[in-house]
Design an enzyme around this catalytic site. Structure first.
Site, short mmCIF file in Angstrom:
data_model
loop_
_atom_site.label_atom_id
_atom_site.label_comp_id
_atom_site.label_asym_id
_atom_site.label_seq_id
_atom_site.Cartn_x
_atom_site.Cartn_y
_atom_site.Cartn_z
N LYS A 26 -2.04 -3.01 16.47
CA LYS A 26 -2.50 -1.67 16.07
C LYS A 26 -3.21 -0.95 17.23
O LYS A 26 -3.13 0.27 17.36
CB LYS A 26 -3.43 -1.77 14.85
CG LYS A 26 -2.70 -2.13 13.55
CD LYS A 26 -3.62 -2.07 12.33
CE LYS A 26 -2.86 -2.42 11.06
NZ LYS A 26 -3.72 -2.39 9.85
N ILE A 70 0.83 -1.21 0.00
CA ILE A 70 0.00 0.00 0.00
C ILE A 70 0.87 1.26 0.00
O ILE A 70 0.46 2.31 -0.52
CB ILE A 70 -1.03 0.00 1.16
CG1 ILE A 70 -2.16 0.98 0.86
CG2 ILE A 70 -0.40 0.29 2.51
CD1 ILE A 70 -2.94 0.72 -0.39
N1 LIG Z 1 -7.28 -3.34 3.94
C1 LIG Z 1 -6.63 -4.36 3.41
O1 LIG Z 1 -7.21 -5.18 2.67
C2 LIG Z 1 -5.15 -4.49 3.67
C3 LIG Z 1 -4.40 -5.43 2.95
C4 LIG Z 1 -3.02 -5.49 3.19
C5 LIG Z 1 -2.43 -4.64 4.13
N2 LIG Z 1 -3.22 -3.75 4.82
C6 LIG Z 1 -2.61 -2.86 5.84
O2 LIG Z 1 -1.73 -1.97 5.18
C7 LIG Z 1 -0.58 -1.70 6.00
C8 LIG Z 1 0.69 -1.96 5.21
O3 LIG Z 1 0.71 -3.33 4.82
P1 LIG Z 1 1.43 -3.79 3.47
O4 LIG Z 1 0.87 -5.13 3.14
O5 LIG Z 1 1.36 -2.69 2.47
O6 LIG Z 1 2.91 -3.94 3.98
P2 LIG Z 1 4.15 -4.71 3.30
O7 LIG Z 1 4.07 -4.54 1.83
O8 LIG Z 1 4.21 -6.09 3.84
O9 LIG Z 1 5.38 -3.93 3.93
C9 LIG Z 1 5.47 -2.55 3.83
C10 LIG Z 1 6.84 -2.07 4.22
O10 LIG Z 1 7.07 -2.14 5.62
C11 LIG Z 1 8.46 -1.88 5.82
N3 LIG Z 1 9.06 -2.62 6.92
C12 LIG Z 1 9.99 -2.13 7.75
N4 LIG Z 1 10.36 -3.02 8.65
C13 LIG Z 1 9.70 -4.14 8.38
C14 LIG Z 1 9.67 -5.43 8.98
N5 LIG Z 1 10.40 -5.74 10.05
N6 LIG Z 1 8.83 -6.34 8.45
C15 LIG Z 1 8.05 -6.04 7.39
N7 LIG Z 1 8.05 -4.81 6.79
C16 LIG Z 1 8.87 -3.88 7.29
C17 LIG Z 1 9.14 -2.25 4.50
O11 LIG Z 1 9.55 -1.01 3.97
P3 LIG Z 1 11.04 -0.76 3.45
O12 LIG Z 1 11.30 -1.87 2.50
O13 LIG Z 1 10.99 0.55 2.80
O14 LIG Z 1 11.93 -0.81 4.65
C18 LIG Z 1 8.02 -2.82 3.66
O15 LIG Z 1 8.16 -2.56 2.30
C19 LIG Z 1 -0.73 -2.57 7.25
O16 LIG Z 1 -1.24 -1.79 8.30
C20 LIG Z 1 -1.75 -3.64 6.84
O17 LIG Z 1 -2.52 -4.10 7.91
C21 LIG Z 1 -4.54 -3.65 4.59
#
Ligand SMILES: NC(=O)c1ccc[n+]([C@@H]2O[C@H](COP(=O)([O-])OP(=O)(O)OC[C@H]3O[C@@H](n4cnc5c(N)ncnc54)[C@H](OP(=O)(O)O)[C@@H]3O)[C@@H](O)[C@H]2O)c1
Length: 320
Positions: free
Chosen positions: A134, A17
């Site tokens: 959260k 996201i």
């Molecule tokens: N509403 C929905 O359907 C939905 C679906 C998916 C996610 N979400 C929400 O959206 C938010 C972001 O989720 P996402 O799926 O976009 O995240 P993601 O792609 O899994 O990870 C996002 C970024 O987090 C950073 N990060 C830093 N430390 C980390 C660690 N120890 N482990 C994992 N990531 C780390 C990394 O950034 P860098 O590489 O730049 O360091 C990574 O690229 C969350 O709050 C999740 O609950 C909602």
């Protein structure tokens, strides 16, 4: 008075996201000052094209370890707003990010990584397992002294690619499926319960709009979405856009979903949290008396059910 949200530092900018949120902020960059991302050395090496593209658009790339106080404090210099898009495994790291932001003279506003189901929807939300990390972040933000916040609550993402409008393999169908290739859907509940979805490109636009309306969003959970529909209406739209033929439709009733949820947690299945979220959505946990899009000038400028289904068909076609 609301704090200025001009100079934006994004954590998790290259994630699922985060990419959409960063793009939407850049699309409005004439309204902002500095735009920076804090990322890891690993991401710098593994995603060179994505990083290069951001750099070419004037984004400052700051690398460091999210758990290093000094790296984070240094990164905060010259910014007034933090937008966190970190993934679920990193949600707890935000506690330190918030503490450091509260003590930093420059940072005035923090958007924690939310972008999903409202974790304080009802009293029962306090006990939902996927909400626990959260909830700790929100609890801390209620105690800070010199930091404002906003929670962008979007409900499930209305996209394909593993999200609500995805085709799932037959063994995972009970979690719901809209499978364009097989013209088959498995609908959650009885298919008639309303659900609000937000496409990922809209999540980005809504976060950018929230940044541009600091007064209206100050210390608020913003309940925003692209559209509200029902699983039956969604499958009808898929049928319409795939030639009009009726799809094969099945259901996962709420009782069955609850049974799957219990089994998943008992088996330590990593997908258990997702099953819980699906149960919450099926129980109506994405519905509000009124959505907040209008507070940030986004009542009309969002995707419709038709737009989301069109995009999901394109994404599924590319991946099959
Ligand atoms: N509403 C929905 O359907 C939905 C679906 C998916 C996610 N979400 C929400 O959206 C938010 C972001 O989720 P996402 O799926 O976009 O995240 P993601 O792609 O899994 O990870 C996002 C970024 O987090 C950073 N990060 C830093 N430390 C980390 C660690 N120890 N482990 C994992 N990531 C780390 C990394 O950034 P860098 O590489 O730049 O360091 C990574 O690229 C969350 O709050 C999740 O609950 C909602």
């Amino acid at each position: 008075m609301a704090a200025s949200t001009k100079n934006i530092l994004i954590f998790g900018a290259t994630g699922l996201i985060g990419e959409h949120i960063t793009k939407a902020i850049l699309d409005k960059k004439e309204n902002f000052g500095r735009i920076g991302i804090f990322t890891s050395e690993t991401t710098l090496k593994t995603k060179p094209e994505q990083i290069g593209h951001l750099e070419s658009q004037g984004v400052e790339i700051i690398t460091g370890d999210i758990t290093s106080e000094d790296a984070v404090k240094d990164a905060y210099n010259g910014f007034d707003t933090v937008v966190s898009c970190v993934g679920r495994p990193a949600i707890h790291h935000q506690l330190k990010l918030i503490e450091l932001a509260d003590h930093h003279p420059g940072i005035k506003r923090f958007f924690p990584s939310e972008y999903g189901t409202d974790i304080e929807y009802s009293p029962a939300s306090a006990d939902e397992k996927p909400h626990q990390q959260k909830l700790k972040v929100r609890a801390l933000l209620k105690t800070v002294k010199d930091l404002q916040y906003a929670y962008v609550v979007t409900g499930p993402f209305g996209d394909a690619g593993g999200l609500y409008l995805s085709a799932r393999p037959p063994q995972d169908e009970a979690g719901g499926t809209f499978d364009v290739k097989r013209k088959r859907a498995v609908l959650l509940g009885d298919g008639e319960g309303r659900i609000s979805l937000t496409t990922m490109r809209d999540v980005g636009k809504l976060v950018a709009a929230a940044l541009l309306h600091p007064e209206a969003t100050k210390n608020k959970a913003l309940h925003v979405n692209s559209f509200t529909s029902t699983p039956k209406q969604i499958v009808a739209e898929f049928e319409k856009q795939t030639g009009g033929e009726k799809w094969d439709v099945d259901f996962t009733p709420l009782d069955k979903l609850k049974e799957l949820e219990q089994k998943a947690w008992a088996a330590n299945d990593p997908k258990a949290g997702t099953v819980t979220l699906r149960r919450i959505w099926t129980e109506g946990g994405t519905l509000y008396d009124q959505r907040d899009n209008g507070l940030i000038g986004m009542e009309h400028n969002v995707d419709s059910l038709q737009d989301a289904v069109k995009q999901a068909i394109e994404v599924q076609a590319k991946s099959s």
